[in-house]
Enzyme design. Sequence first.
Site, PDB file in Angstrom:
ATOM      1  CE1 TYR A  31      16.561   4.777  40.904  1.00 32.29           C
ATOM      2  CE2 TYR A  31      14.705   4.448  39.408  1.00 32.29           C
ATOM      3  CZ  TYR A  31      15.703   5.256  39.932  1.00 32.29           C
ATOM      4  OH  TYR A  31      15.815   6.561  39.485  1.00 32.29           O
ATOM      5  CB  SER A  68      12.099   7.545  39.339  1.00 37.12           C
ATOM      6  OG  SER A  68      12.152   6.889  38.085  1.00 37.12           O
TER       7      SER A  68
HETATM    8  N1  LIG Z   1      18.824  10.214  34.772  1.00 37.12           N
HETATM    9  C1  LIG Z   1      17.634   9.671  34.717  1.00 37.12           C
HETATM   10  O1  LIG Z   1      17.176   9.250  33.653  1.00 37.12           O
HETATM   11  C2  LIG Z   1      16.776   9.595  35.967  1.00 37.12           C
HETATM   12  C3  LIG Z   1      15.443   9.193  35.817  1.00 37.12           C
HETATM   13  C4  LIG Z   1      14.629   9.125  36.930  1.00 37.12           C
HETATM   14  C5  LIG Z   1      15.143   9.456  38.185  1.00 37.12           C
HETATM   15  N2  LIG Z   1      16.452   9.830  38.301  1.00 37.12           N
HETATM   16  C6  LIG Z   1      16.918  10.165  39.643  1.00 37.12           C
HETATM   17  O2  LIG Z   1      17.625  11.392  39.594  1.00 37.12           O
HETATM   18  C7  LIG Z   1      18.564  11.428  40.673  1.00 37.12           C
HETATM   19  C8  LIG Z   1      19.917  11.836  40.130  1.00 37.12           C
HETATM   20  O3  LIG Z   1      20.333  10.862  39.204  1.00 37.12           O
HETATM   21  P1  LIG Z   1      21.319  11.175  37.969  1.00 37.12           P
HETATM   22  O4  LIG Z   1      20.651  10.696  36.760  1.00 37.12           O
HETATM   23  O5  LIG Z   1      21.816  12.559  38.048  1.00 37.12           O
HETATM   24  O6  LIG Z   1      22.450  10.101  38.307  1.00 37.12           O
HETATM   25  P2  LIG Z   1      24.014  10.292  38.578  1.00 37.12           P
HETATM   26  O7  LIG Z   1      24.552   8.929  38.747  1.00 37.12           O
HETATM   27  O8  LIG Z   1      24.613  11.177  37.539  1.00 37.12           O
HETATM   28  O9  LIG Z   1      24.026  11.074  39.966  1.00 37.12           O
HETATM   29  C9  LIG Z   1      23.784  10.456  41.191  1.00 37.12           C
HETATM   30  C10 LIG Z   1      24.745  11.047  42.200  1.00 37.12           C
HETATM   31  O10 LIG Z   1      24.434  10.525  43.493  1.00 37.12           O
HETATM   32  C11 LIG Z   1      25.639  10.211  44.149  1.00 37.12           C
HETATM   33  N3  LIG Z   1      25.410   9.200  45.164  1.00 37.12           N
HETATM   34  C12 LIG Z   1      25.148   7.887  45.003  1.00 37.12           C
HETATM   35  N4  LIG Z   1      25.023   7.284  46.200  1.00 37.12           N
HETATM   36  C13 LIG Z   1      25.193   8.251  47.143  1.00 37.12           C
HETATM   37  C14 LIG Z   1      25.197   8.269  48.543  1.00 37.12           C
HETATM   38  N5  LIG Z   1      25.019   7.148  49.259  1.00 37.12           N
HETATM   39  N6  LIG Z   1      25.392   9.445  49.185  1.00 37.12           N
HETATM   40  C15 LIG Z   1      25.615  10.574  48.498  1.00 37.12           C
HETATM   41  N7  LIG Z   1      25.647  10.634  47.147  1.00 37.12           N
HETATM   42  C16 LIG Z   1      25.441   9.478  46.491  1.00 37.12           C
HETATM   43  C17 LIG Z   1      26.568   9.711  43.050  1.00 37.12           C
HETATM   44  O11 LIG Z   1      27.933   9.810  43.429  1.00 37.12           O
HETATM   45  C18 LIG Z   1      26.209  10.672  41.905  1.00 37.12           C
HETATM   46  O12 LIG Z   1      27.027  11.820  41.905  1.00 37.12           O
HETATM   47  C19 LIG Z   1      18.528  10.067  41.323  1.00 37.12           C
HETATM   48  O13 LIG Z   1      17.680  10.134  42.464  1.00 37.12           O
HETATM   49  C20 LIG Z   1      17.893   9.187  40.259  1.00 37.12           C
HETATM   50  O14 LIG Z   1      17.235   8.071  40.819  1.00 37.12           O
HETATM   51  C21 LIG Z   1      17.276   9.905  37.223  1.00 37.12           C
END
Ligand SMILES: NC(=O)c1ccc[n+]([C@@H]2O[C@H](COP(=O)([O-])OP(=O)(O)OC[C@H]3O[C@@H](n4cnc5c(N)ncnc54)[C@H](O)[C@@H]3O)[C@@H](O)[C@H]2O)c1
Length: 269
Positions: free
Chosen positions: A158, A145
């Site tokens: 985080y 991130s």
């Molecule tokens: N969306 C953003 O703006 C953003 C920005 C920077 C980084 N990220 C990163 O992208 C990745 C995906 O995030 P997203 O935005 O799609 O969020 P999201 O919440 O839509 O997806 C995250 C998924 O991870 C699953 N999850 C959570 N804990 C878990 C566990 N212990 N074991 C297995 N699955 C688990 C959740 O059920 C969910 O389906 C993450 O690593 C997040 O930190 C997202």
Amino acid sequence: MNRLKDKVAIITGGAGGIGSATAERFIAEGATVIIADLFEDRAKEVAARLGPQAVPMFFDAGDDDSVKAAIDETAKRFGRLDILFNNAAVTDVRVQAMDTTPTDIPLDVWDKTMEVNVRGVMIGCRFAIPHILKQGGGSIINTASDSGLAGDNVRLAYGTSKAAVIAMTKYVAVQYGRQGIRCNAIAPGVIMTAQMKKLPVLAEAIFRHVVTPRLGLPEDIAALAAFLAADESAYITGQTICCDGGHLAHQPQLADMIDLEAKGAGDHV
Ligand SMILES: NC(=O)c1ccc[n+]([C@@H]2O[C@H](COP(=O)([O-])OP(=O)(O)OC[C@H]3O[C@@H](n4cnc5c(N)ncnc54)[C@H](O)[C@@H]3O)[C@@H](O)[C@H]2O)c1
């Protein structure tokens, strides 16, 4: 394009915004994809939408036995494992709301964040690498991130966890590079998943600091992940690639300077 034909991929957090968009892209590129998620029902819904090349699987990044079981089951069922996309993280807004500063953060929030976001990535590598090595190599992609590359007033755990993912990416790349495993990280900026769309004020604030005409979409991350998974990126390893609309590419005061210019102060700045 069919760059992932006959490849088998595991996407952790595969039922989420970025994970499901990436699963869709990998399948379009010819891969079989394990949608590995804590919420099996959501993984099943995603798999039903994406068709027979998508396989839902229960997976808890915070539980070693569950990680091993999902990875071993995949290798047994499909006879190989080529791609691991370590993408699961603690994204629950209620938990993130408590992820504040060293003096305020509940220690269980710190511990859970490290367990899933850091240890979960390491354990995923630990159990996947022996399988990936059996067919002479493959690609590991970690979701980091922008929060791991710059400080913020909130989300201490985080951000620290994502910085660890960036370091781990380099270590894994170095330790297994000669054996054909590449390891890269993607550092998304704000990506407009369904969850992020519920936070329009945050999106508006971030957009001031993005230099592209729009904010990021899950499909932007999926496209980059597909490139890093494919042999096309064979000479890229150990890297963290920001996919953030230039969020971290400019001077921090850019948005203020643009506002000053709009107010007619352009000659003085
Ligand atoms: N969306 C953003 O703006 C953003 C920005 C920077 C980084 N990220 C990163 O992208 C990745 C995906 O995030 P997203 O935005 O799609 O969020 P999201 O919440 O839509 O997806 C995250 C998924 O991870 C699953 N999850 C959570 N804990 C878990 C566990 N212990 N074991 C297995 N699955 C688990 C959740 O059920 C969910 O389906 C993450 O690593 C997040 O930190 C997202």
